[in-house]
Design a protein around this motif. Structure first.
Motif, PDB file in Angstrom:
ATOM      1  N   ILE A 194       0.870  -1.181   0.000  1.00 35.50           N
ATOM      2  CA  ILE A 194       0.000   0.000   0.000  1.00 35.50           C
ATOM      3  C   ILE A 194       0.903   1.226   0.000  1.00 35.50           C
ATOM      4  O   ILE A 194       1.530   1.542   1.010  1.00 35.50           O
ATOM      5  CB  ILE A 194      -0.933   0.033   1.225  1.00 35.50           C
ATOM      6  CG1 ILE A 194      -1.683  -1.279   1.403  1.00 35.50           C
ATOM      7  CG2 ILE A 194      -1.923   1.198   1.116  1.00 35.50           C
ATOM      8  CD1 ILE A 194      -2.432  -1.394   2.724  1.00 35.50           C
ATOM      9  N   VAL A 195       0.963   1.890  -1.132  1.00 33.44           N
ATOM     10  CA  VAL A 195       1.879   3.020  -1.286  1.00 33.44           C
ATOM     11  C   VAL A 195       1.105   4.238  -1.780  1.00 33.44           C
ATOM     12  O   VAL A 195       0.383   4.167  -2.777  1.00 33.44           O
ATOM     13  CB  VAL A 195       3.014   2.686  -2.267  1.00 33.44           C
ATOM     14  CG1 VAL A 195       3.894   3.909  -2.514  1.00 33.44           C
ATOM     15  CG2 VAL A 195       3.853   1.526  -1.735  1.00 33.44           C
ATOM     16  N   CYS A 196       1.250   5.357  -1.076  1.00 36.71           N
ATOM     17  CA  CYS A 196       0.580   6.603  -1.434  1.00 36.71           C
ATOM     18  C   CYS A 196       1.585   7.566  -2.048  1.00 36.71           C
ATOM     19  O   CYS A 196       2.727   7.664  -1.578  1.00 36.71           O
ATOM     20  CB  CYS A 196      -0.035   7.258  -0.198  1.00 36.71           C
ATOM     21  SG  CYS A 196      -1.086   6.175   0.787  1.00 36.71           S
ATOM     22  N   VAL A 197       1.156   8.288  -3.086  1.00 29.55           N
ATOM     23  CA  VAL A 197       1.982   9.327  -3.693  1.00 29.55           C
ATOM     24  C   VAL A 197       1.179  10.613  -3.756  1.00 29.55           C
ATOM     25  O   VAL A 197      -0.048  10.590  -3.829  1.00 29.55           O
ATOM     26  CB  VAL A 197       2.480   8.932  -5.101  1.00 29.55           C
ATOM     27  CG1 VAL A 197       3.340   7.684  -5.038  1.00 29.55           C
ATOM     28  CG2 VAL A 197       1.320   8.746  -6.075  1.00 29.55           C
ATOM     29  N   GLN A 198       1.871  11.724  -3.723  1.00 27.64           N
ATOM     30  CA  GLN A 198       1.220  13.020  -3.825  1.00 27.64           C
ATOM     31  C   GLN A 198       0.869  13.304  -5.283  1.00 27.64           C
ATOM     32  O   GLN A 198       1.710  13.183  -6.172  1.00 27.64           O
ATOM     33  CB  GLN A 198       2.146  14.108  -3.283  1.00 27.64           C
ATOM     34  CG  GLN A 198       2.455  13.954  -1.801  1.00 27.64           C
ATOM     35  CD  GLN A 198       3.609  14.828  -1.351  1.00 27.64           C
ATOM     36  OE1 GLN A 198       4.689  14.788  -1.934  1.00 27.64           O
ATOM     37  NE2 GLN A 198       3.389  15.616  -0.323  1.00 27.64           N
ATOM     38  N   ALA A 199      -0.388  13.699  -5.517  1.00 28.34           N
ATOM     39  CA  ALA A 199      -0.846  14.023  -6.875  1.00 28.34           C
ATOM     40  C   ALA A 199      -1.756  15.246  -6.818  1.00 28.34           C
ATOM     41  O   ALA A 199      -2.940  15.174  -7.146  1.00 28.34           O
ATOM     42  CB  ALA A 199      -1.568  12.832  -7.492  1.00 28.34           C
ATOM     43  N   PRO A 200      -1.227  16.404  -6.389  1.00 30.27           N
ATOM     44  CA  PRO A 200      -2.072  17.592  -6.238  1.00 30.27           C
ATOM     45  C   PRO A 200      -2.638  18.063  -7.564  1.00 30.27           C
ATOM     46  O   PRO A 200      -2.045  17.867  -8.619  1.00 30.27           O
ATOM     47  CB  PRO A 200      -1.107  18.622  -5.634  1.00 30.27           C
ATOM     48  CG  PRO A 200       0.250  18.162  -6.053  1.00 30.27           C
ATOM     49  CD  PRO A 200       0.186  16.665  -6.075  1.00 30.27           C
ATOM     50  N   GLY A 201      -3.799  18.680  -7.498  1.00 32.96           N
ATOM     51  CA  GLY A 201      -4.455  19.182  -8.694  1.00 32.96           C
ATOM     52  C   GLY A 201      -5.941  19.330  -8.455  1.00 32.96           C
ATOM     53  O   GLY A 201      -6.468  20.427  -8.406  1.00 32.96           O
ATOM     54  N   HIS A 202      -6.624  18.205  -8.305  1.00 34.50           N
ATOM     55  CA  HIS A 202      -8.062  18.278  -8.012  1.00 34.50           C
ATOM     56  C   HIS A 202      -8.277  18.996  -6.688  1.00 34.50           C
ATOM     57  O   HIS A 202      -9.173  19.833  -6.552  1.00 34.50           O
ATOM     58  CB  HIS A 202      -8.642  16.873  -7.987  1.00 34.50           C
ATOM     59  CG  HIS A 202     -10.121  16.845  -7.769  1.00 34.50           C
ATOM     60  ND1 HIS A 202     -11.012  17.469  -8.617  1.00 34.50           N
ATOM     61  CD2 HIS A 202     -10.882  16.273  -6.788  1.00 34.50           C
ATOM     62  CE1 HIS A 202     -12.245  17.287  -8.178  1.00 34.50           C
ATOM     63  NE2 HIS A 202     -12.200  16.581  -7.067  1.00 34.50           N
ATOM     64  N   THR A 203      -7.484  18.659  -5.683  1.00 35.02           N
ATOM     65  CA  THR A 203      -7.405  19.409  -4.434  1.00 35.02           C
ATOM     66  C   THR A 203      -5.933  19.663  -4.159  1.00 35.02           C
ATOM     67  O   THR A 203      -5.055  19.070  -4.791  1.00 35.02           O
ATOM     68  CB  THR A 203      -8.029  18.632  -3.252  1.00 35.02           C
ATOM     69  OG1 THR A 203      -7.257  17.444  -3.017  1.00 35.02           O
ATOM     70  CG2 THR A 203      -9.481  18.264  -3.522  1.00 35.02           C
ATOM     71  N   PRO A 204      -5.615  20.548  -3.202  1.00 34.53           N
ATOM     72  CA  PRO A 204      -4.199  20.851  -2.937  1.00 34.53           C
ATOM     73  C   PRO A 204      -3.375  19.640  -2.521  1.00 34.53           C
ATOM     74  O   PRO A 204      -2.167  19.609  -2.757  1.00 34.53           O
ATOM     75  CB  PRO A 204      -4.273  21.875  -1.795  1.00 34.53           C
ATOM     76  CG  PRO A 204      -5.612  22.507  -1.945  1.00 34.53           C
ATOM     77  CD  PRO A 204      -6.523  21.421  -2.432  1.00 34.53           C
ATOM     78  N   GLY A 205      -4.029  18.649  -1.892  1.00 34.73           N
ATOM     79  CA  GLY A 205      -3.262  17.508  -1.390  1.00 34.73           C
ATOM     80  C   GLY A 205      -3.782  16.170  -1.841  1.00 34.73           C
ATOM     81  O   GLY A 205      -3.655  15.173  -1.108  1.00 34.73           O
ATOM     82  N   SER A 206      -4.378  16.096  -3.031  1.00 32.56           N
ATOM     83  CA  SER A 206      -4.870  14.812  -3.541  1.00 32.56           C
ATOM     84  C   SER A 206      -3.744  13.784  -3.598  1.00 32.56           C
ATOM     85  O   SER A 206      -2.578  14.119  -3.839  1.00 32.56           O
ATOM     86  CB  SER A 206      -5.450  14.989  -4.950  1.00 32.56           C
ATOM     87  OG  SER A 206      -6.608  15.766  -4.947  1.00 32.56           O
ATOM     88  N   ILE A 207      -4.109  12.518  -3.383  1.00 33.75           N
ATOM     89  CA  ILE A 207      -3.122  11.444  -3.458  1.00 33.75           C
ATOM     90  C   ILE A 207      -3.632  10.331  -4.372  1.00 33.75           C
ATOM     91  O   ILE A 207      -4.813  10.255  -4.693  1.00 33.75           O
ATOM     92  CB  ILE A 207      -2.792  10.854  -2.065  1.00 33.75           C
ATOM     93  CG1 ILE A 207      -4.001  10.087  -1.505  1.00 33.75           C
ATOM     94  CG2 ILE A 207      -2.319  11.943  -1.111  1.00 33.75           C
ATOM     95  CD1 ILE A 207      -3.676   9.259  -0.260  1.00 33.75           C
ATOM     96  N   ILE A 208      -2.705   9.479  -4.794  1.00 37.94           N
ATOM     97  CA  ILE A 208      -3.004   8.235  -5.490  1.00 37.94           C
ATOM     98  C   ILE A 208      -2.503   7.108  -4.604  1.00 37.94           C
ATOM     99  O   ILE A 208      -1.427   7.210  -4.001  1.00 37.94           O
ATOM    100  CB  ILE A 208      -2.329   8.189  -6.872  1.00 37.94           C
ATOM    101  CG1 ILE A 208      -2.973   9.226  -7.809  1.00 37.94           C
ATOM    102  CG2 ILE A 208      -2.415   6.787  -7.494  1.00 37.94           C
ATOM    103  CD1 ILE A 208      -2.246   9.397  -9.123  1.00 37.94           C
TER     104      ILE A 208
END
Length: 300
Positions: A194-208
């Protein structure tokens, strides 16, 4: 319809991360209802005649070190929560509630002592409604979205309802290095499953959230990076008026769409799961002894 430029596959010099998921691990759909939309709302070039019932729900990651709900879907108080939203928003948002996540887990005979937290892809209303049904449970979130939740830069949440709610926030650290082209990552259990990455755009701190199961089947839970798979398969963004209103940073979201497409080219078996695409969740395991209207397979 203007397509995004086709990116090159993720370079071979960037390794596909290894994962050692435990044998007991699984990924389970927990559909709590739908939001009635059309393809024209979901992505540029979509038809107004193509009805799309957006999935509103969660994904349960079963892991022996602690299960996680990715997002929470509709909660028991959704009607009261929706009443705090602006009138125009309520008029344009038509939804059906099937069964809140907590009720589905109860019906399935789930052992709640196994549940260690709710992992938020981002802090919007349709991803957070069910959190009060799990009092005191840690809510894992990016630091930027937690801060934005209490500020005017965040839209689309129940601040009126949640103003006094005692969230048990737990910030994701993103202390790890590069992961599949993303600059930093957070490995929840240190085994790569289970690995999370930062993917801001839709919200300031969206993640994948990348999930790898014991059979080495890989999922990418991309939140609201796109609302339907066509955003990635057709290389299109949300329609201009929608992304202008709905995305905090449309250009940042665009760059992350391209990054995700390059990963899909490199890992063709990767199962990409937009948070509101029923087709993706229909491919997951299902909870036993739970009666809902079920997941609908769309035509594409």
């Amino acid at each position: 319809m203007k397509q995004l430029p086709e990116p090159s596959p993720l370079p071979e010099s960037i390794p596909i991360p290894k994962a050692d998921p435990p044998a007991e691990m699984d990924l389970v759909a927990v559909p709590t209802g739908v939001n009635h939309r059309t393809a024209a709302y979901a992505y540029a070039g979509g038809s107004v005649f193509d009805r799309r019932d957006f999935y509103i729900g969660a994904a349960l990651i079963e892991h022996p070190r602690g299960d996680l709900l990715v997002d929470s879907g509709f909660g028991r108080d959704i009607a009261k929560q929706m009443a705090t939203m602006p009138r125009l928003f309520r008029k344009l948002t038509k939804y059906d509630v099937w069964k809140p996540a907590v009720a589905q887990l109860e019906a399935a005979g789930y052992d709640f002592s196994r549940l260690s937290g709710i992992l938020l892809t981002h802090a919007h209303w349709d991803h957070m409604s069910g959190i009060p049904d799990f009092p005191d449970l840690p809510v894992l979130i990016s630091r930027r979205d937690r801060a934005a939740f209490y500020s005017r830069e965040m839209f689309g949440n129940f601040r009126g309802f949640f103003q006094e709610f005692p969230f048990n926030w737990q910030d994701l650290s993103f202390a790890g290095g590069p992961y599949l082209g993303f600059p930093r990552h957070h490995d929840v259990y240190g085994d790569g499953s289970i690995v999370c990455v930062q993917a801001p755009g839709h919200t300031p701190g969206s993640i994948i959230v990348f999930v790898t199961l014991p059979n080495q089947v890989r999922y990418a839970l991309v939140g609201d990076l796109v609302w339907q798979r066509e955003g990635l398969t057709r290389r299109v963004q949300r329609p201009f008026p929608i992304r202008r209103l709905g995305d905090f940073d449309a250009e940042g979201n665009r760059q992350n769409i391209l990054r995700m497409i390059s990963i899909m080219q490199r890992i063709p078996d990767l199962i990409v799961v937009p948070a509101h695409d029923q087709r993706a969740f229909a491919e997951m395991s299902q909870l036993p002894n739970v009666t809902t209207k079920g997941l609908i397979l769309s035509t594409e």
